[in-house]
Design an enzyme around this catalytic site. Structure first.
Site, mmCIF file in Angstrom:
data_model
loop_
_atom_site.group_PDB
_atom_site.id
_atom_site.type_symbol
_atom_site.label_atom_id
_atom_site.label_comp_id
_atom_site.label_asym_id
_atom_site.label_seq_id
_atom_site.Cartn_x
_atom_site.Cartn_y
_atom_site.Cartn_z
ATOM 1 N N ARG A 65 -46.910 -13.097 41.261
ATOM 2 C CA ARG A 65 -47.388 -14.396 41.763
ATOM 3 C C ARG A 65 -48.663 -14.835 41.047
ATOM 4 O O ARG A 65 -48.842 -16.018 40.761
ATOM 5 C CB ARG A 65 -47.666 -14.312 43.265
ATOM 6 C CG ARG A 65 -46.429 -14.175 44.096
ATOM 7 C CD ARG A 65 -46.709 -14.404 45.585
ATOM 8 N NE ARG A 65 -45.533 -14.065 46.357
ATOM 9 C CZ ARG A 65 -44.447 -14.822 46.446
ATOM 10 N NH1 ARG A 65 -44.403 -15.987 45.834
ATOM 11 N NH2 ARG A 65 -43.403 -14.432 47.147
ATOM 12 N N MET A 90 -40.944 -24.584 46.805
ATOM 13 C CA MET A 90 -40.589 -23.422 47.623
ATOM 14 C C MET A 90 -41.194 -22.134 47.069
ATOM 15 O O MET A 90 -40.496 -21.203 46.685
ATOM 16 C CB MET A 90 -39.061 -23.320 47.733
ATOM 17 C CG MET A 90 -38.397 -24.584 48.243
ATOM 18 S SD MET A 90 -39.083 -25.194 49.807
ATOM 19 C CE MET A 90 -38.115 -24.228 50.943
ATOM 20 N N ASN A 107 -49.015 -30.599 51.748
ATOM 21 C CA ASN A 107 -47.647 -30.088 51.823
ATOM 22 C C ASN A 107 -46.924 -30.818 52.943
ATOM 23 O O ASN A 107 -47.544 -31.243 53.916
ATOM 24 C CB ASN A 107 -47.667 -28.582 52.127
ATOM 25 C CG ASN A 107 -46.270 -27.988 52.191
ATOM 26 O OD1 ASN A 107 -45.423 -28.269 51.331
ATOM 27 N ND2 ASN A 107 -46.003 -27.173 53.205
ATOM 28 N N HIS A 109 -43.813 -30.090 55.650
ATOM 29 C CA HIS A 109 -43.018 -28.985 56.196
ATOM 30 C C HIS A 109 -42.083 -29.547 57.264
ATOM 31 O O HIS A 109 -42.529 -30.336 58.115
ATOM 32 C CB HIS A 109 -43.950 -27.921 56.796
ATOM 33 C CG HIS A 109 -43.201 -26.734 57.314
ATOM 34 N ND1 HIS A 109 -42.674 -25.778 56.477
ATOM 35 C CD2 HIS A 109 -42.860 -26.368 58.572
ATOM 36 C CE1 HIS A 109 -42.044 -24.863 57.209
ATOM 37 N NE2 HIS A 109 -42.146 -25.202 58.485
#
Ligand code: GAR
Length: 203
Positions: A65, A90, A107, A109
């Site tokens: 990551r 994602m 973001n 959601h």
């Protein structure tokens, strides 16, 4: 003129809603780039067809990551963003990446946070027997799907709903909610005070 960089992983319908609304409402902002972690993201074609620079930083090419987020940050910052908009992006983000964009990354959601963070939100809502569902736009913080909430949209859960029918009802609201929230940011009307978002009246 503010620069917006939008990150996508797939279809990109929320990205499309932001681009279309920014143009139709004549925002003092431009979508400077659309960046995906997947070369096959459907939304890239829309961006290209609308003259928006696109880039792909393939997450599968990076061993961890940290290295992916570093490469992504480098790519994003080429476009000098005032705001980074996650639109169906994602990926779980590392703390240094999130810190770099603190207060300037949003973001969307598909749930009424704090209910149902993570994946499969529509299924979780149906399984819990809830009568209401929706979507949330929030500032991104290091904890997944937990940042200060800018705005929410609510929809009813109807008898006979399936994951697909519920997702479609929520998505229609997302396409109004996200442009609304991004516009508030562009107009400098958002501030975070003690972890809560305050929305200033229009100038
Ligand atoms: C949207 O429903 C968005 O809320 C969700 O993915 C979909 C992307 O659709 N995001 C997440 O689940 C993030 N955790 P789109 O690519 O058509 O905008």
């Amino acid at each position: 003129m503010k620069n917006i960089v939008i990150l996508i992983s797939g279809r990109g319908s929320n990205m499309e809603a932001v681009v279309r609304t920014a143009r139709s409402e004549g925002w003092p902002a431009r979508v400077a780039a659309v960046i995906s972690n997947r070369a096959d993201a459907g939304g890239l074609a829309f961006a290209q067809a609308h003259g928006i620079p696109t880039a792909v930083v393939p997450s599968k090419n990076y061993p961890d990551r940290a290295s992916f987020d570093a490469a992504l940050q480098h790519e994003i910052d080429r476009f000098a963003p005032d705001l980074v908009v996650l639109a169906g992006f994602m990926r779980i983000l590392t703390a240094p990446f999130v810190a770099h964009y603190e207060g300037r990354m949003l973001n969307i959601h598909p749930s009424l946070l704090p209910a149902h963070p993570g994946l499969d939100t529509h299924r979780k809502c149906l399984e819990a027997g809830e009568r209401e569902h929706g979507a949330t736009v929030h500032f991104v913080t290091a904890e997944l799907d937990h940042g200060p909430v800018v705005a929410q949209a609510r929809v009813p859960v109807l008898p006979g709903d399936t994951e697909a029918s519920l997702a479609a009802r929520v998505l229609l609201e997302e396409h109004k909610l996200y442009p609304y929230a991004v516009r508030l940011f562009i107009e400098d009307r958002l501030s975070i005070e003690q972890g809560d978002v305050r929305i200033a009246q229009p100038a």
